[in-house]
Design an enzyme around this catalytic site. Sequence first.
Site, mmCIF file in Angstrom:
data_model
loop_
_atom_site.group_PDB
_atom_site.id
_atom_site.type_symbol
_atom_site.label_atom_id
_atom_site.label_comp_id
_atom_site.label_asym_id
_atom_site.label_seq_id
_atom_site.Cartn_x
_atom_site.Cartn_y
_atom_site.Cartn_z
ATOM 1 C CB SER A 14 -0.954 -0.038 1.201
ATOM 2 O OG SER A 14 -1.882 1.018 1.127
ATOM 3 C CG HIS A 41 -4.403 -0.822 -0.632
ATOM 4 N ND1 HIS A 41 -4.146 -0.720 0.710
ATOM 5 C CD2 HIS A 41 -4.909 -2.067 -0.811
ATOM 6 C CE1 HIS A 41 -4.487 -1.851 1.317
ATOM 7 N NE2 HIS A 41 -4.952 -2.673 0.411
ATOM 8 C CG ASP A 134 -5.649 -5.506 2.650
ATOM 9 O OD1 ASP A 134 -6.085 -6.640 2.944
ATOM 10 O OD2 ASP A 134 -5.721 -5.029 1.508
#
Length: 191
Positions: A14, A41, A134
């Site tokens: 991310s 992401h 995540d």
Amino acid sequence: MNDGGITAVAIGASAGAVQALLHILPPLPASLPVPVLIVVHVPADRGNALVSLFEARCDIVVKEAEDKEPAAPGTVYFAPSDYHLLVERDGTLALSADEPVNYSRPAIDVLLESAADAFGGGLVGIVLTGANHDGAEGLRAVAAAGGIAIVQDPASAMSGAMPAAALARCPDARVETLDGITAFLVNLVPA
């Protein structure tokens, strides 16, 4: 298949992802004997510029994953923006517009959990830099399926929250610097 029995690599990242992947992907040779599946992401309202960015810098094939496409060795597949990337049990890629997971679509957990189901002990799961949790559950699924779980050293990550969360859920994961992760992947190529 390489000697280690590894059949696929799945990577999640991310915040700081581009810098981390610029370190890892360009050294990978076109002869890499496994597919590399990547979730980063990216905002849903933005086109995914990752493919063009990495295509120009890599010898390995880089493309956006397509629904029902078989995962081929020597290829890096990026999840398209606003779609989850999953792996079917037969190794085919699947895209889903299901609800976001951890506020993200694509979500790293979705990729790692489905890849763990598909590839079992043949999967290498890697969680890189990021600012949320995540990937933590997904990496635990990789380890539970007998795969190799690797976490970027949180101290060396641009954003250490995501690798730290993954390490908390998967304490037996290997902790590596970006150089260590790159060397591990390059060594998948048979001598």
